[in-house]
Design an enzyme around this catalytic site. Structure first.
Site, PDB file in Angstrom:
ATOM      1  N   LYS A  43      40.095  91.865  23.933  1.00  0.00           N
ATOM      2  CA  LYS A  43      40.311  91.209  25.215  1.00  0.00           C
ATOM      3  C   LYS A  43      40.276  89.690  25.149  1.00  0.00           C
ATOM      4  O   LYS A  43      40.008  89.005  26.137  1.00  0.00           O
ATOM      5  CB  LYS A  43      39.301  91.677  26.287  1.00  0.00           C
ATOM      6  CG  LYS A  43      39.136  93.154  26.441  1.00  0.00           C
ATOM      7  CD  LYS A  43      40.422  93.922  26.401  1.00  0.00           C
ATOM      8  CE  LYS A  43      41.335  93.685  27.577  1.00  0.00           C
ATOM      9  NZ  LYS A  43      42.648  94.413  27.349  1.00  0.00           N
TER      10      LYS A  43
ATOM     11  N   GLY B 237      42.868  87.988  23.564  1.00  0.00           N
ATOM     12  CA  GLY B 237      44.231  87.530  23.307  1.00  0.00           C
ATOM     13  C   GLY B 237      44.718  87.934  21.923  1.00  0.00           C
ATOM     14  O   GLY B 237      45.680  87.364  21.402  1.00  0.00           O
TER      15      GLY B 237
ATOM     16  N   THR C 277      46.339  90.554  20.945  1.00  0.00           N
ATOM     17  CA  THR C 277      47.699  91.104  20.887  1.00  0.00           C
ATOM     18  C   THR C 277      48.724  89.994  21.010  1.00  0.00           C
ATOM     19  O   THR C 277      49.789  90.030  20.360  1.00  0.00           O
ATOM     20  CB  THR C 277      47.911  92.150  22.000  1.00  0.00           C
ATOM     21  OG1 THR C 277      46.711  92.903  22.138  1.00  0.00           O
ATOM     22  CG2 THR C 277      49.062  93.066  21.711  1.00  0.00           C
TER      23      THR C 277
ATOM     24  N   LYS D 104      48.517  94.022  29.045  1.00  0.00           N
ATOM     25  CA  LYS D 104      48.009  92.727  28.601  1.00  0.00           C
ATOM     26  C   LYS D 104      48.359  91.690  29.656  1.00  0.00           C
ATOM     27  O   LYS D 104      49.531  91.532  30.015  1.00  0.00           O
ATOM     28  CB  LYS D 104      48.631  92.305  27.258  1.00  0.00           C
ATOM     29  CG  LYS D 104      48.422  93.320  26.160  1.00  0.00           C
ATOM     30  CD  LYS D 104      46.973  93.430  25.707  1.00  0.00           C
ATOM     31  CE  LYS D 104      46.767  94.685  24.907  1.00  0.00           C
ATOM     32  NZ  LYS D 104      45.375  94.880  24.475  1.00  0.00           N
TER      33      LYS D 104
ATOM     34  N   ARG E  26      46.628  91.665  32.805  1.00  0.00           N
ATOM     35  CA  ARG E  26      46.614  92.491  34.023  1.00  0.00           C
ATOM     36  C   ARG E  26      46.292  91.646  35.248  1.00  0.00           C
ATOM     37  O   ARG E  26      45.696  90.577  35.142  1.00  0.00           O
ATOM     38  CB  ARG E  26      45.532  93.567  33.904  1.00  0.00           C
ATOM     39  CG  ARG E  26      45.848  94.655  32.931  1.00  0.00           C
ATOM     40  CD  ARG E  26      44.921  95.828  33.181  1.00  0.00           C
ATOM     41  NE  ARG E  26      45.266  96.910  32.266  1.00  0.00           N
ATOM     42  CZ  ARG E  26      44.702  97.070  31.078  1.00  0.00           C
ATOM     43  NH1 ARG E  26      43.751  96.230  30.677  1.00  0.00           N
ATOM     44  NH2 ARG E  26      45.078  98.058  30.299  1.00  0.00           N
ATOM     45  N   LYS E  27      46.648  92.230  36.390  1.00  0.00           N
ATOM     46  CA  LYS E  27      46.262  91.566  37.645  1.00  0.00           C
ATOM     47  C   LYS E  27      45.058  92.311  38.197  1.00  0.00           C
ATOM     48  O   LYS E  27      45.102  93.524  38.389  1.00  0.00           O
ATOM     49  CB  LYS E  27      47.412  91.637  38.665  1.00  0.00           C
ATOM     50  CG  LYS E  27      48.733  91.099  38.155  1.00  0.00           C
ATOM     51  CD  LYS E  27      49.034  89.739  38.760  1.00  0.00           C
ATOM     52  CE  LYS E  27      50.365  89.173  38.306  1.00  0.00           C
ATOM     53  NZ  LYS E  27      50.550  88.963  36.870  1.00  0.00           N
TER      54      LYS E  27
HETATM   55  P1  A3P Z   1      43.658  90.511  30.636  1.00  0.00           P
HETATM   56  O1  A3P Z   1      44.617  91.620  30.600  1.00  0.00           O
HETATM   57  O2  A3P Z   1      42.305  90.886  31.051  1.00  0.00           O
HETATM   58  O3  A3P Z   1      44.157  89.300  31.358  1.00  0.00           O
HETATM   59  P2  A3P Z   1      43.692  91.642  23.801  1.00  0.00           P
HETATM   60  O4  A3P Z   1      45.093  91.649  23.375  1.00  0.00           O
HETATM   61  O5  A3P Z   1      42.799  91.046  22.742  1.00  0.00           O
HETATM   62  O6  A3P Z   1      43.201  92.942  24.313  1.00  0.00           O
HETATM   63  O7  A3P Z   1      43.567  90.611  24.973  1.00  0.00           O
HETATM   64  C1  A3P Z   1      44.180  90.825  26.208  1.00  0.00           C
HETATM   65  C2  A3P Z   1      44.086  89.516  26.930  1.00  0.00           C
HETATM   66  O8  A3P Z   1      44.908  88.567  26.310  1.00  0.00           O
HETATM   67  C3  A3P Z   1      44.576  89.610  28.340  1.00  0.00           C
HETATM   68  O9  A3P Z   1      43.481  89.969  29.122  1.00  0.00           O
HETATM   69  C4  A3P Z   1      45.103  88.198  28.584  1.00  0.00           C
HETATM   70  O10 A3P Z   1      44.274  87.468  29.446  1.00  0.00           O
HETATM   71  C5  A3P Z   1      45.089  87.522  27.240  1.00  0.00           C
HETATM   72  N1  A3P Z   1      46.312  86.815  26.879  1.00  0.00           N
HETATM   73  C6  A3P Z   1      46.342  85.633  26.244  1.00  0.00           C
HETATM   74  N2  A3P Z   1      47.607  85.253  26.044  1.00  0.00           N
HETATM   75  C7  A3P Z   1      48.400  86.228  26.532  1.00  0.00           C
HETATM   76  C8  A3P Z   1      49.803  86.383  26.596  1.00  0.00           C
HETATM   77  N3  A3P Z   1      50.617  85.477  26.120  1.00  0.00           N
HETATM   78  N4  A3P Z   1      50.268  87.508  27.182  1.00  0.00           N
HETATM   79  C9  A3P Z   1      49.419  88.428  27.678  1.00  0.00           C
HETATM   80  N5  A3P Z   1      48.091  88.329  27.639  1.00  0.00           N
HETATM   81  C10 A3P Z   1      47.570  87.242  27.056  1.00  0.00           C
END
Ligand code: A3P
Length: 873
Positions: free
Chosen positions: A605, A607, A609, A824, A826-827
């Site tokens: 969580k 970032g 991915t 990724k 989410r709202k």
């Molecule tokens: P939220 O979905 O809570 O906002 P991970 O990939 O480690 O699980 O992390 C997910 C988080 O990456 C998301 O958390 C989001 O806030 C963050 N993030 C950072 N850059 C992003 C991007 N370019 N696109 C989507 N999510 C991103």
């Protein structure tokens, strides 16, 4: 009146008399106390140098062990503090070798010239159970302040001291050890030494008669003692100079090892008048560690010995056993049973080579097979081929079936559950095909190798369990296929005898509770060096030690092994190409290049991915393929997938077209907070770079909670975020589990520290997750620099902010974007202030620690951390 006066005067006189009497008795008591009841205990005149045979006649007081205050070793950690002369000093290394071989924990300090001791106490607990000085003079000549501190520690925690005094080959020196009432004569030659059978130190050591004669070297020191608080452990006569000057020749015992019972100052000590080159000193040293640690650092007396005779039919004509040799093998096996309970030779066979010797040798084969029931048997490969050369499991299986058929035809038992592979091939490094074929054809449960983790040093060899096959470490006994004739023993026959009589082989048995020795057919023909070695070894062990030798069938032996060393069950994989011997038995069809050059370790969580997506846009950066079953992360280093082995792991990676410029990587965001992952990763890919991303741990916890809600985790749906983070120890288990997954990965400093115990700081990159979110191209420039990847990829052109998604995405042709999926970014509603306040306080200490750590690493603090720290002030 005058009567009263008289009475008064009389009374006064009586009081004065009484007081004088008391004073005199105190002075007398003090005198005797100081002199150790010398008069009462004075040793009768005994020969100037004690003969070993006289030991029984020694005065009673010498043999009596004075009762010392019992040592409470629960008050110290079971760690030995070793003061060495330098990092490379020979005796220091010998001391460490024994501690490591005994699997005792130790801490090394370079003995300071004057004083300055390391910290000895931690939270009222002593840090060390025993203190060893390579050079006892460093101990006795320590400045009085530090000596006082050390003595106080030793008395208070019941800690003993072992020290060595080694002379030089220079002329005789006699001196008194500062603070000790005895003389040391140093730079001597000695002879006719023997053990004091009454020494309370003796545990492994059995007092026996040593051959009379001189000992090697003129650099011995002997302690001249005539006081019952110092008990000799090893006596010796002085050889050179012939006569020590008087008064040393009267009522004197010369000892090369003494035991200070601690009656003077409450500290027990064992002092050695040389180094550990003399095998008996080594044995006494082992016993001294045990005794002075209150038997806590003690070796058990049980020793299990298994002697494999590998390649029982494999051998050139002229090197094999004839019928007489086989008879000798049978007779010696019986003989050995008197000293090694249940001793049985364990014979390994490759059936293809049966009857391939001379006529007499073929008769030897026949006698072996007629005596099938007298031995234990284990299969080798049918034609002695190395298993790693078979890429197909089926061809391995075929070969094994041929050998099994041979066994069945000749009545060889097939159910011992043990097998050995030629040249360790396939056992370690693991050739998974071998393990599978062994299971299928032979139901193998135990094997042994010298290769795990490496051949050398032998004391580091360990066992492990893979695919339910217990792999035991194997020891070497100095016999190889070419050691056939006594006279031709490498270095001369004396070398073999030395190894058996107090040398390497003897101490292999002393220091390893379980020893599996591999010998070969050729060691039992001609000079029958195998028989010679084990008969003499058993004799020597029996003469000089109290060890109980026995043999167990392999499967029982393996269970015993992992009962003794349960912590060794889990393997620790290494790169097969990092050790030449391993590389030689690693399949040519398997490369070592299919391993990642860097890992993105998480936490979840933050970032990870997004970073993954950006990384694979780079032309030289290649990720693993997703798991075919779950399409999820590989998660090799943290969980049970690790036990599938490195073949399984490497199958996720392509063979790079250019090993130098291509960068394979893997992202598993669970690695960050895993206990095992750093150690495992450092073992397999020690040079890999590690990337971690940090965001405010409170936000991370909340994001994880939202993630679980959208995955319809019942606990996340049932309980509010506040309920989750504030749940107490009695909360329902599913709530506690969710709480842990929310909170624990956010203990950033703790987790990073763990990675840093296995990887150097320059291999670790900490990314600010907030910056990755708002300014990814700057972060990606930093990442490229850190990795040293080329060509430089221009992310500011390749990424674009997608206002619909609200995040940066990959820019495709014609202005289209490729963003991360719904899961990724989410709202969800922002975290409420109550939760934020709770988490801020929950993470306060962790964040302070993180700021210290980043400071130490010379890394800037991310803005969220600066804000959090301000709240602390
Ligand atoms: P939220 O979905 O809570 O906002 P991970 O990939 O480690 O699980 O992390 C997910 C988080 O990456 C998301 O958390 C989001 O806030 C963050 N993030 C950072 N850059 C992003 C991007 N370019 N696109 C989507 N999510 C991103």
């Amino acid at each position: 009146m005058s009567f009263i006066m008289k009475l008064h005067r009389h009374f006064q006189r009586t009081v004065i008399l009484l007081a004088t009497f008391c004073m005199v008795s105190i002075v007398i008591s003090a005198y005797y106390l100081y002199n150790g009841y010398k008069q009462e205990n004075e040793l009768p005149e005994i020969a100037s140098e004690v003969e070993c045979g006289d030991l029984q006649l020694l005065p009673y007081k010498l043999m009596e062990m004075k009762a010392m205050k019992p040592i409470d070793h629960l008050r110290t950690d079971l760690v030995v503090l070793v003061f060495v002369e330098s990092q490379y000093s020979a005796l220091g290394q010998d001391i460490i070798t024994i501690l490591e071989s005994s699997r005792f924990q130790y801490h090394i300090e370079i003995a300071p010239g004057k004083g300055d001791l390391p910290v000895l106490i931690d939270k009222n607990k002593g840090k060390y159970a025993l203190i060893v000085y390579e050079n006892i003079l460093k101990y006795v000549n320590m400045d009085s302040w530090n000596r006082g501190l050390l003595d106080k520690y030793c008395v208070e925690y019941g800690v003993g001291v072992i020290g060595f005094h080694k002379g030089s080959e220079n002329s005789l020196q006699s001196f008194q050890l500062k603070g000790f009432p005895f003389l040391v004569h140093s730079n001597l030659g000695i002879k006719d030494c023997c053990i004091n059978p009454h020494s309370p130190l003796l545990h492994v050591t059995k007092s026996s008669k040593l051959d009379k004669g001189p000992l090697l070297g003129n650099d011995w020191a002997v302690f001249q003692i005539n006081h019952t608080t110092y008990q000799p452990v090893i006596f010796a006569k002085v050889k050179t100079p012939e006569n020590l000057p008087p008064p040393t020749t009267k009522s004197i015992l010369h000892a090369t090892v003494i035991h200070d019972l601690g009656l003077h100052d409450g500290i027990q000590r064992v002092l050695f008048g040389n180094n550990l080159n003399f095998w008996l000193h080594k044995l006494i040293f082992i016993d001294a560690i045990s005794f002075l640690s209150g038997r806590k650092l003690r070796l058990s007396l049980d020793r299990y010995l298994l002697v494999d005779i590998d390649d029982i039919f494999v051998g050139k004509e002229g090197t094999r056993m004839n019928a007489n040799d086989v008879q000798a093998l049978l007779d010696t096996q019986n003989l050995l049973r008197a000293q090694i309970t249940n001793f049985t030779f364990n014979l390994g066979f490759s059936g293809k080579f049966y009857h391939t010797g001379t006529e007499e040798e073929d008769e030897g084969d026949d006698l072996l097979l007629r005596s099938v029931d007298e031995f234990w048997w284990f299969p080798h490969m049918w034609s002695h081929m190395q298993p790693h050369l078979f890429h197909n499991e089926s061809s391995l299986v075929e070969q094994m079936i041929l050998n099994k058929k041979f066994a069945l035809e000749h009545g060889i038992p097939i159910d011992m559950g043990y097998a050995v592979a030629p040249h360790h091939s396939g056992v370690y490094p693991v050739h998974v095909q071998l393990y599978d074929a062994w299971k299928k054809v032979w139901n193998i449960r135990v094997t042994s190798t010298e290769e795990y983790p490496h051949l050398k040093p032998a004391r580091y060899r360990r066992g492990f369990i893979h695919k339910n096959i217990m792999v035991l470490p194997r020891q070497t006994c100095g016999l190889f296929t070419h050691t056939i004739f006594y006279k031709e023993y490498p270095g001369g026959p004396k070398e073999l005898d030395k190894s058996i009589q107090g040398g390497e082989l003897f101490f292999t048995v002393v220091l390893n509770p379980i020893s599996i020795f591999m010998t070969h057919l050729s060691n039992y023909g001609n000079d029958r060096l195998g028989l010679y070695t084990f008969v003499n070894l058993a004799n020597f062990v029996h003469t000089w030690t109290n060890l109980k030798l026995q043999t167990l069938p392999p499967v029982q032996l393996a269970h015993k092994y992992f009962e003794l060393f349960p912590e060794q069950k889990d393997p620790l994989w290494q790169n097969p190409c990092d050790d030449k011997r391993h590389r030689d038995i690693w399949s040519k069809e398997k490369t070592c290049d299919r391993l990642p050059k860097f890992l993105v370790v998480g936490p979840q969580k933050t970032g990870t991915t997004a970073l993954y997506l950006f990384l694979i846009m780079h032309p030289s950066i290649i990720s693993n393929s997703p798991s075919p079953k779950t399409f999820e992360e590989v998660q090799f280093f943290n969980r049970n997938n690790y036990h599938r082995g490195i073949d399984w792991y490497m199958d996720f990676f392509p063979t790079p077209s250019n090993v130098t410029t291509d960068f394979l990587f893997e992202k598993s965001a669970n690695y960050f907070h895993s206990e095992e992952a750093p150690r495992r990763a450092a073992s397999l890919i020690p040079k890999a770079k590690i990337i971690t991303i940090l965001i405010d741990p409170s936000d991370r916890a909340y994001s994880w909670y939202q993630h679980q809600r959208s995955h319809e985790d019942p606990a996340a749906l049932k309980f509010s975020f506040y309920q989750v983070i504030t749940a107490g120890p009695r909360a329902p288990s599913e709530l506690r589990a969710l709480q842990k997954r929310c909170l624990a990965p956010g203990w950033y400093a703790t987790h990073i520290e763990r990675w840093l115990t296995y990887f150097p700081p320059y291999q670790l990159l900490i990314i600010d997750g907030q910056q990755l979110r708002t300014d990814p191209s700057t972060v990606m420039d930093e990442v490229q620099k850190f990795l040293g990847v080329s060509p430089h990829y221009n992310y500011s052109e390749a990424l674009t902010f997608d206002s619909h998604k609200g995040f940066w995405c990959q820019l495709l042709e014609e202005g289209k974007t490729k963003c991360l999926g719904k899961s990724k970014g989410r709202k969800y509603p922002p975290m409420d202030s109550e939760c934020r306040a709770f988490l801020s306080s929950y993470y306060r200490d962790h964040n302070v620690e993180l700021s210290k750590l980043l400071h130490k690493l010379g890394q800037p603090l991310p803005s969220w951390l600066r804000q959090e720290l301000q709240k602390v002030r």
